[in-house]
Design a protein around this motif. Structure first.
Motif, PDB file in Angstrom:
ATOM      1  N   ALA A   1       0.813  -1.214   0.000  1.00  0.00           N
ATOM      2  CA  ALA A   1       0.000   0.000   0.000  1.00  0.00           C
ATOM      3  C   ALA A   1       0.849   1.268   0.000  1.00  0.00           C
ATOM      4  CB  ALA A   1      -0.927  -0.004   1.212  1.00  0.00           C
ATOM      5  N   GLY A   2       2.166   1.106   0.024  1.00  0.00           N
ATOM      6  CA  GLY A   2       3.049   2.259  -0.036  1.00  0.00           C
ATOM      7  C   GLY A   2       3.272   2.958   1.288  1.00  0.00           C
ATOM      8  N   LEU A   3       3.052   2.241   2.397  1.00  0.00           N
ATOM      9  CA  LEU A   3       3.145   2.869   3.715  1.00  0.00           C
ATOM     10  C   LEU A   3       4.523   2.780   4.339  1.00  0.00           C
ATOM     11  CD1 LEU A   3      -0.292   1.713   5.150  1.00  0.00           C
ATOM     12  CD2 LEU A   3       0.314   3.935   4.178  1.00  0.00           C
ATOM     13  N   GLY A   4       5.455   2.108   3.672  1.00  0.00           N
ATOM     14  CA  GLY A   4       6.786   2.005   4.225  1.00  0.00           C
ATOM     15  C   GLY A   4       7.538   0.842   3.617  1.00  0.00           C
ATOM     16  N   VAL A   5       8.695   0.536   4.212  1.00  0.00           N
ATOM     17  CA  VAL A   5       9.523  -0.584   3.760  1.00  0.00           C
ATOM     18  C   VAL A   5       9.648  -1.565   4.915  1.00  0.00           C
ATOM     19  CG1 VAL A   5      10.788   0.886   2.159  1.00  0.00           C
ATOM     20  CG2 VAL A   5      11.685   0.513   4.483  1.00  0.00           C
ATOM     21  N   SER A   6      10.136  -2.757   4.600  1.00  0.00           N
ATOM     22  CA  SER A   6      10.214  -3.769   5.650  1.00  0.00           C
ATOM     23  C   SER A   6      11.287  -4.786   5.311  1.00  0.00           C
ATOM     24  CB  SER A   6       8.862  -4.481   5.809  1.00  0.00           C
ATOM     25  OG  SER A   6       8.887  -5.402   6.878  1.00  0.00           O
ATOM     26  N   LEU A   7      11.900  -5.350   6.340  1.00  0.00           N
ATOM     27  CA  LEU A   7      12.795  -6.490   6.167  1.00  0.00           C
ATOM     28  C   LEU A   7      11.997  -7.753   6.457  1.00  0.00           C
ATOM     29  CD1 LEU A   7      16.104  -5.298   7.874  1.00  0.00           C
ATOM     30  CD2 LEU A   7      15.744  -5.783   5.451  1.00  0.00           C
ATOM     31  N   MET A   8      12.030  -8.680   5.517  1.00  0.00           N
ATOM     32  CA  MET A   8      11.218  -9.884   5.682  1.00  0.00           C
ATOM     33  C   MET A   8      11.718 -10.997   4.787  1.00  0.00           C
ATOM     34  SD  MET A   8       7.719  -9.004   3.580  1.00  0.00           S
ATOM     35  CE  MET A   8       7.327  -7.574   4.598  1.00  0.00           C
ATOM     36  N   PRO A   9      11.334 -12.231   5.094  1.00  0.00           N
ATOM     37  CA  PRO A   9      11.618 -13.325   4.174  1.00  0.00           C
ATOM     38  C   PRO A   9      10.698 -13.226   2.972  1.00  0.00           C
ATOM     39  CG  PRO A   9      10.327 -14.111   6.029  1.00  0.00           C
ATOM     40  CD  PRO A   9      10.670 -12.679   6.327  1.00  0.00           C
ATOM     41  N   ALA A  10      11.162 -13.716   1.847  1.00  0.00           N
ATOM     42  CA  ALA A  10      10.319 -13.777   0.660  1.00  0.00           C
ATOM     43  C   ALA A  10       9.710 -15.169   0.601  1.00  0.00           C
ATOM     44  CB  ALA A  10      11.134 -13.501  -0.598  1.00  0.00           C
ATOM     45  N   ALA A  11       8.412 -15.277   0.780  1.00  0.00           N
ATOM     46  CA  ALA A  11       7.748 -16.581   0.750  1.00  0.00           C
ATOM     47  C   ALA A  11       7.972 -17.231  -0.602  1.00  0.00           C
ATOM     48  CB  ALA A  11       6.257 -16.416   1.024  1.00  0.00           C
ATOM     49  N   PRO A  12       8.141 -18.555  -0.652  1.00  0.00           N
ATOM     50  CA  PRO A  12       8.437 -19.231  -1.918  1.00  0.00           C
ATOM     51  C   PRO A  12       7.444 -18.927  -3.013  1.00  0.00           C
ATOM     52  CG  PRO A  12       8.786 -20.725  -0.095  1.00  0.00           C
ATOM     53  CD  PRO A  12       8.163 -19.490   0.490  1.00  0.00           C
ATOM     54  N   GLU A  13       6.147 -18.809  -2.679  1.00  0.00           N
ATOM     55  CA  GLU A  13       5.174 -18.559  -3.737  1.00  0.00           C
ATOM     56  C   GLU A  13       5.388 -17.195  -4.392  1.00  0.00           C
ATOM     57  OE1 GLU A  13       3.061 -17.798   0.267  1.00  0.00           O
ATOM     58  OE2 GLU A  13       4.445 -19.246  -0.612  1.00  0.00           O
ATOM     59  N   LEU A  14       6.038 -16.265  -3.687  1.00  0.00           N
ATOM     60  CA  LEU A  14       6.295 -14.951  -4.248  1.00  0.00           C
ATOM     61  C   LEU A  14       7.498 -14.946  -5.179  1.00  0.00           C
ATOM     62  CD1 LEU A  14       5.662 -12.659  -1.158  1.00  0.00           C
ATOM     63  CD2 LEU A  14       4.120 -13.187  -3.047  1.00  0.00           C
ATOM     64  N   THR A  15       8.219 -16.041  -5.257  1.00  0.00           N
ATOM     65  CA  THR A  15       9.387 -16.111  -6.133  1.00  0.00           C
ATOM     66  C   THR A  15       9.071 -16.846  -7.426  1.00  0.00           C
ATOM     67  OG1 THR A  15      10.189 -18.199  -5.199  1.00  0.00           O
ATOM     68  CG2 THR A  15      10.866 -16.156  -4.104  1.00  0.00           C
ATOM     69  N   ALA A  16       7.823 -17.290  -7.575  1.00  0.00           N
ATOM     70  CA  ALA A  16       7.433 -17.943  -8.826  1.00  0.00           C
ATOM     71  C   ALA A  16       7.446 -16.914  -9.953  1.00  0.00           C
ATOM     72  CB  ALA A  16       6.042 -18.560  -8.688  1.00  0.00           C
ATOM     73  N   ALA A  17       7.678 -17.389 -11.176  1.00  0.00           N
ATOM     74  CA  ALA A  17       7.855 -16.484 -12.309  1.00  0.00           C
ATOM     75  C   ALA A  17       6.659 -15.555 -12.490  1.00  0.00           C
ATOM     76  CB  ALA A  17       8.076 -17.294 -13.579  1.00  0.00           C
ATOM     77  N   HIS A  18       5.414 -16.089 -12.305  1.00  0.00           N
ATOM     78  CA  HIS A  18       4.244 -15.257 -12.570  1.00  0.00           C
ATOM     79  C   HIS A  18       4.005 -14.236 -11.459  1.00  0.00           C
ATOM     80  CE1 HIS A  18       2.643 -18.471 -10.002  1.00  0.00           C
ATOM     81  NE2 HIS A  18       1.737 -17.599  -9.619  1.00  0.00           N
ATOM     82  N   ASP A  19       4.749 -14.334 -10.366  1.00  0.00           N
ATOM     83  CA  ASP A  19       4.551 -13.405  -9.258  1.00  0.00           C
ATOM     84  C   ASP A  19       5.671 -12.376  -9.139  1.00  0.00           C
ATOM     85  OD1 ASP A  19       2.135 -14.208  -8.269  1.00  0.00           O
ATOM     86  OD2 ASP A  19       3.000 -15.762  -6.987  1.00  0.00           O
ATOM     87  N   THR A  20       6.618 -12.417 -10.025  1.00  0.00           N
ATOM     88  CA  THR A  20       7.762 -11.514  -9.876  1.00  0.00           C
ATOM     89  C   THR A  20       7.906 -10.548 -11.044  1.00  0.00           C
ATOM     90  OG1 THR A  20       9.175 -13.218 -10.842  1.00  0.00           O
ATOM     91  CG2 THR A  20       9.050 -13.133  -8.439  1.00  0.00           C
TER      92      THR A  20
END
Length: 307
Positions: free
Chosen positions: A233-252
């Protein structure tokens, strides 16, 4: 008073003869009769009375039998429950874990384990770092999967993997088109973090300090998915793990609302490990799960790098 005498009393109260009850208990009839007399002495009332050639419960005996039924039924259920726990093929694994691991690591480990031991049941709990250690100390969990060594003298911890952490920024952020940045480049921006007590919160603060600043906390949450939504939503930045589903080609692709950037000025990662009470003997099913987790994560560096 012992359980066998209570079983014999129940059998007689339900219509069995003393001879039949004695045979079932592998006792002689006189021995069982003496045992029943001792039971009446301990209770302080006549429990059985002779009616013709058989014994029947007295009013006191009928009341007492209700409690005997409860005791014996509870004991038998307890034995069955213990048998399930100690039998590795039909046992129970009581597992507590970090909220952030419930979206990828724990489901993977449980699924892989159940492929080999399909009848083992799981009792799952989620908590923050402090709550996880308490689950062990309170014996409400056999195992915990946590983001760091609890450092408690009663707890043994073993590393499973090292999980990479990324700087998550909104898609329209000024750094969104970069692949790698220095954490110090966002020193003046609002950070979206987990509440105090969560392991990822302490890791974030440590990494920011290593980069030369204290994070400006804009929002605090209890779930990583909430943090992702706030970043999107553009409210800030964060340090976090990238969940595996977010690394799939259609999600990146370029339309992804959150971009994940590698960090060059700090070692952005956290340990993930499994812990148990040192002095407690694990049930067989739990021991097998630990072995499975160690084998399944051997050589694992965590989630792959987002595209």
């Amino acid at each position: 008073m012992d359980l066998q005498v209570l079983r014999s009393f129940r059998a007689v109260a339900e219509g069995a003869t003393v001879t039949e009850a004695a045979a079932a208990a592998h006792l002689t009839q006189p021995a069982l009769s003496r045992a029943l007399n001792r039971l009446e002495s301990e209770v302080g009332a006549e429990l059985l009375q002779r009616v013709g050639r058989v014994l029947r419960p007295t009013p006191a005996g009928r009341v007492f039998k209700e409690y005997v039924d409860t005791v014996l039924d509870g004991y038998d259920r307890g034995r069955r429950a213990v048998a399930e726990v100690v039998d590795p093929d039909t046992g129970l694994v009581s597992l507590a874990f970090l909220h952030t691991l419930g979206t990828w690591l724990v489901p993977r480990l449980v699924t892989g384990f159940r492929q080999r031991f399909a009848t083992v049941r799981f009792e799952l709990h989620q908590a923050d770092e402090n709550g996880l250690a308490q689950h062990l100390l309170d014996s409400t969990a056999d195992l915990i999967i946590t983001g760091k060594d609890p450092g408690h003298p009663l707890i043994t911890w073993r590393r499973l993997l090292v999980e990479p952490l990324w700087l998550a920024v909104p898609a329209r952020h000024r750094l969104a088109q970069r692949r790698r940045v220095r954490l110090a480049e966002v020193a003046g921006e609002q950070f979206i973090v987990l509440k105090p007590g969560y392991g990822l919160r302490s890791v974030t603060e440590t990494l920011c300090h290593q980069a030369g600043f204290s994070p400006l906390v804009g929002f605090e949450g209890e779930e990583v998915e909430t943090l992702r939504g706030l970043v999107a939503a553009g409210l800030g930045v964060s340090l976090m793990p990238a969940a595996p589903e977010l690394t799939a080609a259609h999600d990146t692709g370029p339309d992804l609302p959150v971009r994940y950037l590698g960090l060059t000025d700090v070692q952005a990662a956290r340990d993930i490990g499994v812990a148990r009470l040192t002095a407690r003997t694990l049930p067989p099913a739990a021991r097998r799960f630990v072995d499975h987790a160690l084998h399944a994560t051997a050589g694992t560096g965590g989630a792959p790098r987002p595209a």
